[in-house]
Design an enzyme around this catalytic site. Structure first.
Site, short mmCIF file in Angstrom:
data_model
loop_
_atom_site.label_atom_id
_atom_site.label_comp_id
_atom_site.label_asym_id
_atom_site.label_seq_id
_atom_site.Cartn_x
_atom_site.Cartn_y
_atom_site.Cartn_z
N CYS A 221 -13.52 40.75 -3.42
CA CYS A 221 -13.32 40.61 -1.97
C CYS A 221 -14.47 41.15 -1.12
CB CYS A 221 -12.02 41.30 -1.57
SG CYS A 221 -10.57 40.54 -2.34
N1 LIG Z 1 -8.01 40.38 -6.09
C1 LIG Z 1 -7.78 40.91 -4.91
O1 LIG Z 1 -7.71 42.13 -4.74
C2 LIG Z 1 -7.57 40.03 -3.68
C3 LIG Z 1 -6.99 40.59 -2.55
C4 LIG Z 1 -6.80 39.79 -1.43
C5 LIG Z 1 -7.19 38.47 -1.46
N2 LIG Z 1 -7.77 37.94 -2.58
C6 LIG Z 1 -8.13 36.52 -2.56
O2 LIG Z 1 -7.15 35.80 -3.28
C7 LIG Z 1 -7.74 34.70 -3.98
C8 LIG Z 1 -7.41 34.79 -5.46
O3 LIG Z 1 -8.02 35.96 -6.00
P1 LIG Z 1 -7.58 36.60 -7.38
O4 LIG Z 1 -8.19 37.95 -7.44
O5 LIG Z 1 -6.13 36.43 -7.60
O6 LIG Z 1 -8.35 35.63 -8.41
P2 LIG Z 1 -8.14 35.58 -9.98
O7 LIG Z 1 -9.42 35.08 -10.55
O8 LIG Z 1 -7.57 36.87 -10.49
O9 LIG Z 1 -7.01 34.48 -10.19
C9 LIG Z 1 -7.16 33.17 -9.85
C10 LIG Z 1 -6.43 32.31 -10.86
O10 LIG Z 1 -6.45 30.96 -10.42
C11 LIG Z 1 -6.57 30.11 -11.55
N3 LIG Z 1 -7.02 28.80 -11.07
C12 LIG Z 1 -8.23 28.45 -10.60
N4 LIG Z 1 -8.22 27.16 -10.21
C13 LIG Z 1 -6.97 26.69 -10.44
C14 LIG Z 1 -6.33 25.44 -10.25
N5 LIG Z 1 -6.98 24.39 -9.72
N6 LIG Z 1 -5.04 25.31 -10.64
C15 LIG Z 1 -4.37 26.34 -11.18
N7 LIG Z 1 -4.92 27.55 -11.36
C16 LIG Z 1 -6.21 27.73 -11.00
C17 LIG Z 1 -7.51 30.87 -12.45
O11 LIG Z 1 -7.39 30.43 -13.80
C18 LIG Z 1 -7.07 32.30 -12.25
O12 LIG Z 1 -6.09 32.68 -13.20
C19 LIG Z 1 -9.22 34.76 -3.65
O13 LIG Z 1 -9.48 33.95 -2.54
C20 LIG Z 1 -9.44 36.21 -3.26
O14 LIG Z 1 -10.53 36.37 -2.39
C21 LIG Z 1 -7.94 38.69 -3.71
#
Ligand SMILES: NC(=O)c1ccc[n+]([C@@H]2O[C@H](COP(=O)([O-])OP(=O)(O)OC[C@H]3O[C@@H](n4cnc5c(N)ncnc54)[C@H](O)[C@@H]3O)[C@@H](O)[C@H]2O)c1
Length: 431
Positions: free
Chosen positions: A272
């Site tokens: 992030c």
């Molecule tokens: N990790 C954090 O602390 C956090 C906090 C707030 C917001 N975010 C935001 O949330 C979003 C997700 O982040 P995250 O940390 O969960 O990512 P992550 O990489 O942990 O998880 C994302 C998941 O999505 C899956 N994926 C990707 N494309 C896909 C598709 N087309 N269909 C199905 N599954 C798919 C991936 O395989 C993965 O398991 C990002 O935009 C991030 O900026 C993250």
């Protein structure tokens, strides 16, 4: 249509699909399932979906036992084929939004996930984007895909943006404790999305549209990024003045208003803080506006690993040692305490630079068993004694800092985990 969906949400009979079962999507899916909804967690990584389907959670905030209970109760199922989206009343998109090598936004995951949802569009659905992205994404990217399939937004399809504010590893604030900001394309969209989140969080704050909600998240993370950069630059100033930064910040934090403490560190990491501000500056550049705060904070924060390396060089030099051939023990490679996530962690650069300069590097991290070609070691008394320099990169609560203070010969402490050195025998360098 809006009323029918409202009723299903209130009765918790709405079928919810969450696309992306990572750090954000899995806890969210579990929160809905625990509230009584029937939830499908879709992840296109088949190994991840299979593990979740057999009750193995990869997110520490979601215990496997909790997942297993929900699987048994039929409230949660994991799938890797987007066909599983068919029949969903609500689709929430939680896929990654990284940067390309050029540091431009890579919204290909959002586009792919939205295409999958749009391909299974059925009238009366609510679609919420939670992935952090640049202002305008929901309306510019999502709407045309659904409209091309005949959807009329606010009438037979409801679309909103609601930023995810989860803080992985935070024991106090979990998904269900953090207020949700919701911005729908129309008032009906906002109302439905707000009704949905009210089922799992104590407070929903509706805003006038998706662009506002997108900007809320970016402002929050720019705020963090800029303040971390300020603390980092302040640490460089304090060091030149021979003052302990932490002592100054802790004292300033006694002011009960108008001050919020941020602490210096080895650099920023995770999915992030290093990434999100650049989504905003990219969008602004396209609007002919240079966001100088974001650029400056990014410069300062990204220079910190290099500064840590300089501290290691100085610390070894004071002991008459060169980096070449020195044994360095890095404590913590995750991007922050209490998590096993190494994405964008400053440890990558610090370890690579130390090795490039000829140091023999080992690392300890209770949450990260392997790091590149390295395997974690136990930071035993012997390992601590053997190291020419211990570098504290991540202040995991599991580390025994008293043992580090007792046994390590030299320490570069980028997290102010050890007390201020009292005499010259304590060769600790605090950032
Ligand atoms: N990790 C954090 O602390 C956090 C906090 C707030 C917001 N975010 C935001 O949330 C979003 C997700 O982040 P995250 O940390 O969960 O990512 P992550 O990489 O942990 O998880 C994302 C998941 O999505 C899956 N994926 C990707 N494309 C896909 C598709 N087309 N269909 C199905 N599954 C798919 C991936 O395989 C993965 O398991 C990002 O935009 C991030 O900026 C993250």
């Amino acid at each position: 249509m809006s009323e029918a969906l409202h009723a299903r949400i209130a009765a918790r009979t709405a079928r919810i699909s969450v696309i992306g079962q990572g750090y954000v999507g899995l806890p969210l899916a579990v929160a809905f399932a625990k509230a009584g909804f029937t939830v499908t967690g879709l992840d296109n990584d088949p190994d991840r979906a299979a593990a979740l389907g057999s009750g193995r959670s990869h997110v520490p905030d979601v215990p496997s036992e909790e997942l297993q209970a929900l699987l048994r109760a039929g409230r949660y199922r994991a799938a890797s084929d987007s066909g599983a989206l068919a029949g969903s009343d609500v689709i929430v998109i939680c896929v990654p939004t990284p940067l390309r090598k050029s540091k431009d936004p890579d919204i290909s995951y959002v586009v792919a996930a939205a295409e999958e949802a749009a391909a299974r569009y059925q009238p009366g659905q609510l679609v919420v984007l939670e992935s952090t992205t640049y202002p305008g994404s929901t309306e510019e990217l999502l709407l045309p895909m659904f409209e091309a399939r005949g959807a009329r937004i606010g009438l037979d399809l409801f679309v909103a943006f609601s930023p995810e504010r989860i803080d992985p590893g935070n024991p106090v604030f979990k998904v269900g404790d953090i207020p949700k900001v919701v911005g729908g394309v129309t008032p009906a969209c906002t109302e439905l999305a707000a009704a949905l989140y009210r089922q799992i969080v104590p407070r929903v704050h509706p805003v006038s549209g998706p662009k506002v909600a997108e900007l809320v998240k970016l402002y929050e993370n720019v705020f963090r990024n800029v303040n971390i950069a300020l603390a980092n630059e302040f640490a460089l100033m304090c060091r030149r003045l021979g003052v302990d930064t932490r002592e100054v910040i802790d004292a300033a934090a006694t002011k009960p208003f108008g001050f919020m403490a941020f602490y210096p560190g080895p650099g920023i990491g995770g999915h992030c803080i290093p990434v999100d501000p650049l989504y905003l500056s990219w969008k602004m550049r396209a609007n002919g506006f240079e966001s100088r705060f974001i650029a400056l904070a990014d410069d300062i924060n990204r220079a910190m690993p290099r500064h840590v390396l300089d501290l290691v060089v100085e610390t070894l030099n004071e002991g008459g040692l060169a980096v070449k051939g020195a044994r360095a023990l890095v404590l913590g490679v995750a991007y922050k305490r209490g998590v096993g996530d190494t994405r964008e962690s400053p440890a990558h650069e610090i370890v690579a630079d130390l090795r490039r300069m000829g140091a023999e590097v080992a690392y300890a991290d209770p949450h990260v068993p392997t790091f590149g070609d390295l395997k974690a070691v136990e930071p035993t008394e012997e390992i601590l004694r053997e190291a020419d320099c211990v570098v504290i990169v991540t202040d995991h609560p599991e580390f025994d800092y008293a043992a580090v203070a007792r046994h390590a010969r030299r320490v570069v402490d980028t997290r102010q985990s050890l007390p201020v050195p009292r005499d010259r025998r304590q060769a600790w360098t605090r950032l």
